[in-house]
Design an enzyme around this catalytic site. Structure first.
Site, short mmCIF file in Angstrom:
data_model
loop_
_atom_site.label_atom_id
_atom_site.label_comp_id
_atom_site.label_asym_id
_atom_site.label_seq_id
_atom_site.Cartn_x
_atom_site.Cartn_y
_atom_site.Cartn_z
N ARG A 108 -67.71 -33.35 42.19
CA ARG A 108 -68.42 -34.24 43.17
C ARG A 108 -69.13 -33.49 44.26
O ARG A 108 -68.67 -32.63 44.83
CB ARG A 108 -67.43 -35.17 43.64
CG ARG A 108 -66.78 -36.12 42.70
CD ARG A 108 -68.00 -37.08 42.39
NE ARG A 108 -67.49 -38.06 41.07
CZ ARG A 108 -67.70 -37.99 39.65
NH1 ARG A 108 -68.03 -36.86 39.55
NH2 ARG A 108 -67.10 -39.05 39.09
N HIS A 111 -76.60 -34.10 37.08
CA HIS A 111 -75.19 -34.83 36.75
C HIS A 111 -75.21 -35.10 35.12
O HIS A 111 -74.98 -36.02 34.86
CB HIS A 111 -75.30 -36.15 37.60
CG HIS A 111 -73.74 -36.27 37.78
ND1 HIS A 111 -73.32 -36.87 38.93
CD2 HIS A 111 -72.45 -36.43 36.88
CE1 HIS A 111 -72.16 -37.25 38.87
NE2 HIS A 111 -71.69 -36.92 37.69
#
Length: 266
Positions: A181, A229
């Site tokens: 993250r 991502h």
């Protein structure tokens, strides 16, 4: 089965027996005031992501081992400069986060011959791999790693965990990859240490704001490698099979893995 659901969903569904996240991270769900806390929240433990994470980690590790970043810079400068070979066991890799994905990646890297250590908030046992906990353990892993791979969940305890003080503990010329993250990493600190040469290269798949803004300095930094991502994408068929298996276990009264601890936030 949810991924970034509207808040109204939980307000309307009052008879839920379980909520399955279609991703490994659940911080977005935990931030929703309407999320029912009396219903088990189950995170995706694999869903086809494990093999992809291992592949990404191996790419970064081999790039560091064979000094491909340095050769790219040599090419841009028109410089012919062969560098000596080194064995995999000489590359020290620190894995931050030893959960369902981080632990599997650490195991795969160790089996491939790299020297691997892991850090986690709670004690983990991985045969043949040094496991560390606590602030001192984090300092030890950082100080003894040529490459850091981050697989940390986003919680109150991990937000901003890897800042300037922690990155400075890495040996000069180390590299870093964040596959967890964006919020666990201090962007300004990383950029400063990349500019100073203390950190050789950063591989970033996740960001505090996604998509990454067009004016962000990461886009143009010569020592940053960006992916959008995609380090590990959920395989829909595999995820469905795994969720279905857990539903059958729940309906038969069996315990299942992957249930989120609301206090720990993962």
């Amino acid at each position: 089965m949810v991924w970034k659901p509207p808040a109204a969903l939980f307000e309307a569904q009052t008879g839920l027996k379980a909520i399955f996240s279609l991703g490994a991270g659940v911080n977005g769900l935990l931030d929703m005031p309407s999320l029912p806390r009396q219903v088990p929240l189950v995170r995706m433990e694999d869903g086809g992501m494990r093999e992809q994470m291992i592949e990404y980690a191996l790419y970064v590790a081999l790039r560091q081992l064979r000094r491909f970043a340095a050769y790219e810079r040599d090419q841009n400068a028109g410089t012919w400069q062969p560098r000596g070979a080194r064995t995999r066991s000489k590359l020290r890799i620190g894995v931050l986060g030893a959960g369902a994905l981080g632990g599997q990646v650490a195991r795969a890297l160790a089996d491939f011959g790299f020297s691997v250590s892991v850090w986690s908030r709670t004690p983990k046992r991985l045969d043949g791999i040094l496991s560390c906990q606590g602030d001192d353990g984090l300092d030890h892993v950082l100080a003894n790693s040529d490459l850091i791979l981050m697989f940390l969940p986003l919680t109150d305890a991990t937000r901003g965990l890897v800042g300037h003080a922690q990155l400075q503990k890495l040996p000069h010329g180390a590299s870093i990859a964040n596959l967890s993250r964006g919020e666990v990493l201090d962007d300004d600190a990383l950029l400063a240490l990349l500019d100073s040469g203390h950190i050789d290269e950063a591989h970033l798949d996740v960001f505090a704001r996604e998509p990454l803004p067009e004016d962000h300095p990461y886009w143009r930094h010569p020592r940053v490698r960006i992916t959008p991502h995609v380090a590990a994408l959920t395989d829909h068929r595999m995820a469905a099979e795994q969720v279905a298996a857990k539903i059958r276990q729940l309906e038969s009264g069996q315990a299942i893995t992957g249930v989120v601890d609301f206090e720990r936030q993962y």
